[in-house]
Design an enzyme around this catalytic site. Sequence first.
Site, mmCIF file in Angstrom:
data_model
loop_
_atom_site.group_PDB
_atom_site.id
_atom_site.type_symbol
_atom_site.label_atom_id
_atom_site.label_comp_id
_atom_site.label_asym_id
_atom_site.label_seq_id
_atom_site.Cartn_x
_atom_site.Cartn_y
_atom_site.Cartn_z
ATOM 1 N N GLU A 190 -3.995 16.784 5.418
ATOM 2 C CA GLU A 190 -3.250 15.612 5.869
ATOM 3 C C GLU A 190 -1.804 15.742 5.387
ATOM 4 O O GLU A 190 -1.548 15.826 4.186
ATOM 5 C CB GLU A 190 -3.870 14.329 5.304
ATOM 6 C CG GLU A 190 -3.093 13.097 5.729
ATOM 7 C CD GLU A 190 -3.752 11.793 5.302
ATOM 8 O OE1 GLU A 190 -4.033 11.637 4.110
ATOM 9 O OE2 GLU A 190 -3.969 10.931 6.176
ATOM 10 N N CYS A 202 -2.791 6.938 8.707
ATOM 11 C CA CYS A 202 -4.053 7.620 8.431
ATOM 12 C C CYS A 202 -4.682 8.131 9.717
ATOM 13 O O CYS A 202 -5.369 9.144 9.706
ATOM 14 C CB CYS A 202 -5.002 6.701 7.685
ATOM 15 S SG CYS A 202 -5.177 5.092 8.436
ATOM 16 N N LYS A 208 -3.370 -5.006 -5.727
ATOM 17 C CA LYS A 208 -2.278 -4.148 -6.196
ATOM 18 C C LYS A 208 -1.644 -3.428 -5.016
ATOM 19 O O LYS A 208 -2.219 -2.516 -4.439
ATOM 20 C CB LYS A 208 -2.771 -3.095 -7.193
ATOM 21 C CG LYS A 208 -1.584 -2.397 -7.877
ATOM 22 C CD LYS A 208 -1.953 -1.091 -8.532
ATOM 23 C CE LYS A 208 -1.883 0.093 -7.602
ATOM 24 N NZ LYS A 208 -0.560 0.362 -7.006
HETATM 25 P P1 NAI Z 1 -2.192 7.394 -3.234
HETATM 26 O O1 NAI Z 1 -3.597 7.552 -2.778
HETATM 27 O O2 NAI Z 1 -1.797 7.987 -4.549
HETATM 28 O O3 NAI Z 1 -1.806 5.836 -3.315
HETATM 29 C C1 NAI Z 1 -2.509 4.779 -2.708
HETATM 30 C C2 NAI Z 1 -2.705 3.652 -3.717
HETATM 31 O O4 NAI Z 1 -3.514 4.119 -4.790
HETATM 32 C C3 NAI Z 1 -1.414 3.149 -4.370
HETATM 33 O O5 NAI Z 1 -1.495 1.758 -4.531
HETATM 34 C C4 NAI Z 1 -1.425 3.843 -5.713
HETATM 35 O O6 NAI Z 1 -0.692 3.165 -6.693
HETATM 36 C C5 NAI Z 1 -2.904 3.838 -6.040
HETATM 37 N N1 NAI Z 1 -3.330 4.844 -7.022
HETATM 38 C C6 NAI Z 1 -2.791 6.066 -7.256
HETATM 39 N N2 NAI Z 1 -3.467 6.693 -8.236
HETATM 40 C C7 NAI Z 1 -4.454 5.858 -8.641
HETATM 41 C C8 NAI Z 1 -5.479 5.932 -9.633
HETATM 42 N N3 NAI Z 1 -5.630 7.003 -10.397
HETATM 43 N N4 NAI Z 1 -6.318 4.890 -9.757
HETATM 44 C C9 NAI Z 1 -6.191 3.800 -8.976
HETATM 45 N N5 NAI Z 1 -5.231 3.666 -8.045
HETATM 46 C C10 NAI Z 1 -4.369 4.679 -7.861
HETATM 47 O O7 NAI Z 1 -1.254 7.944 -2.103
HETATM 48 P P2 NAI Z 1 0.281 8.418 -2.256
HETATM 49 O O8 NAI Z 1 0.494 9.191 -3.509
HETATM 50 O O9 NAI Z 1 1.131 7.243 -2.040
HETATM 51 O O10 NAI Z 1 0.391 9.407 -1.025
HETATM 52 C C11 NAI Z 1 -0.087 10.740 -1.129
HETATM 53 C C12 NAI Z 1 -0.843 11.147 0.102
HETATM 54 O O11 NAI Z 1 -1.996 10.342 0.272
HETATM 55 C C13 NAI Z 1 -0.112 10.979 1.409
HETATM 56 O O12 NAI Z 1 0.745 12.018 1.659
HETATM 57 C C14 NAI Z 1 -1.248 10.911 2.376
HETATM 58 O O13 NAI Z 1 -1.690 12.196 2.671
HETATM 59 C C15 NAI Z 1 -2.300 10.165 1.625
HETATM 60 N N6 NAI Z 1 -2.285 8.727 1.951
HETATM 61 C C16 NAI Z 1 -3.135 8.260 2.892
HETATM 62 C C17 NAI Z 1 -3.089 6.941 3.261
HETATM 63 C C18 NAI Z 1 -3.987 6.399 4.291
HETATM 64 O O14 NAI Z 1 -3.680 5.374 4.890
HETATM 65 N N7 NAI Z 1 -5.127 6.985 4.529
HETATM 66 C C19 NAI Z 1 -2.130 6.013 2.684
HETATM 67 C C20 NAI Z 1 -1.316 6.586 1.649
HETATM 68 C C21 NAI Z 1 -1.403 7.893 1.334
#
Ligand code: NAI
Length: 500
Positions: free
Chosen positions: A403, A303, A193
């Site tokens: 972050e 990240c 996904k």
């Molecule tokens: P997110 O953690 O919500 O999204 C990442 C993935 O998880 C996406 O594919 C999303 O659809 C999925 N997801 C979201 N809620 C879920 C759930 N309840 N169950 C299963 N999958 C789920 O991150 P988002 O909202 O895009 O970004 C928010 C913050 O997260 C960013 O500002 C950053 O701080 C952090 N982040 C960190 C990343 C990294 O590479 N470590 C990458 C993306 C976000």
Amino acid sequence: MAKSLPEYNFQPATLDFLKDSPKLLFINNEWVKASSGKTFETVNPATGQVLAEVALAGESDVDQAVAAAKAAFPAWSQTIAADRAILLFKLADLIEQHADALAELETLDNGKPIRVARRGDLPYVTKHLRYQAGWADKIEGSTVPVTFPNQFVYTRREPLGVVGAIIPWNFPLLMAIWKLGPALAAGNTLVLKPAEQTPLTALYLAGLVRETGFPPGVVNVLTGPGEPTGAAMAKHMDIAKIAFTGSTAVGAKIMEAAAKSNLKRVSLELGGKSPNVIFADADLAAAVRGAQWAVFSTAGQECVAGSRLFVERPVYAQVLAGLKENVEKMVVNHGFAEKVHVGPLINETQLERVATYIKEGKQAGAELITGGERLGDSFKDGYFLKPAVFASQDDTLKLVQEEIFGPVAAVTAFDSYDELIERANSTQYGLAAGVWTRDIGKAHRYAHAVQAGTVWINGYGMIDPAAPFGGYKMSGFGREMGKEAIDLYTQVKTVWVNTQ
Ligand code: NAI
Ligand code: MG
């Protein structure tokens, strides 16, 4: 620099791909509509324009994809490993042939500079895939010298079953391959996904998977948001493992769903607030340049972003001035523009989150040295922010602890090594760290004392298929890359043979 795309000659393949919308789900090597009939829009962050309508997978679509992956597992896991490798190498070749279109789609969907997509993301994608393909036929067990007489004991590394991969939007295709490569090499099948902000390259990849000739069900791609699509995967009884990259908050939700369903395996690559340290004896020009790119590449949406910069007091003013000068020269622009260092943030929500950190940081007493404004005029429909540098001695600020995932650096001075270590380790995160010094002993001492999964000495941000990567503390667990990636996608079986 208009509201619409800048002048740019797209590949015919890119335009063709964008033409047929809505995009469908990829299940069992077929393109299918979501059973809900629902779609969502993916947007170009440089313009706010809709790029494509994309199918939204609901619970029953997840069920179908998982069923296809489950049905494909027995044959795929028993395929001669060298033959699995051949398919993965072939997929890498196809990706290479389509690299220009994939890079353009990445820039359209994510906003990153096309030069970065082309010279960074895409070559990494094929390097990583080939590296992991190389492991497929080298996954070995061991023989175990036990205390019993007449028993021959050996181990096998076996695949887990259906792997669910849930990935973020900052490196859409690369994250997909980080998971697909080792999962398939080890003999698992996959339900992938992509992030709802950047689904396009994963869908393009699905087309290449089909062209490669993978058996139906080995790779399935479901598009949709965290709820319901990701959540339905996290609690699914027939998914053996979730490989996740994203926020710490969602990582925790995935563990919880795993615990409440089938105790599926989970590996988490989560957020960071990585300390990057400049000692007074460092090559200062290199260190300042390194610190600048450590935090501002991918517009800070990495990240591993070196978002906390610690500078030894004697060179603090000099470093801060140098950083300010460099950062003010950085060009914020569309990803397809001739000159661009920093592209847009991924969407309005993210831009607002980052802007709130900046506003609250100022209110809380951090000194904004430069940047932080949203770009207006012809950029106003996109999500552009000028790189911001803050100076602060207060480590308790949200700006310093949390972050941000945007172009914001927090710079601080330190006086002693012990103080530095304590402060560098004083966040919940532990993904990465950097240090700049000519004192090799001090560099290694720091590398050993800092709580981080990766440490760069006199450099920052290098990631390689052969080098294990992952977090300490709340940055997650499990190591991707290297042979350790294979360990993440296999389980050990011990076999006892009575030789009497
Ligand atoms: P997110 O953690 O919500 O999204 C990442 C993935 O998880 C996406 O594919 C999303 O659809 C999925 N997801 C979201 N809620 C879920 C759930 N309840 N169950 C299963 N999958 C789920 O991150 P988002 O909202 O895009 O970004 C928010 C913050 O997260 C960013 O500002 C950053 O701080 C952090 N982040 C960190 C990343 C990294 O590479 N470590 C990458 C993306 C976000
Ligand atoms: Mg998008």
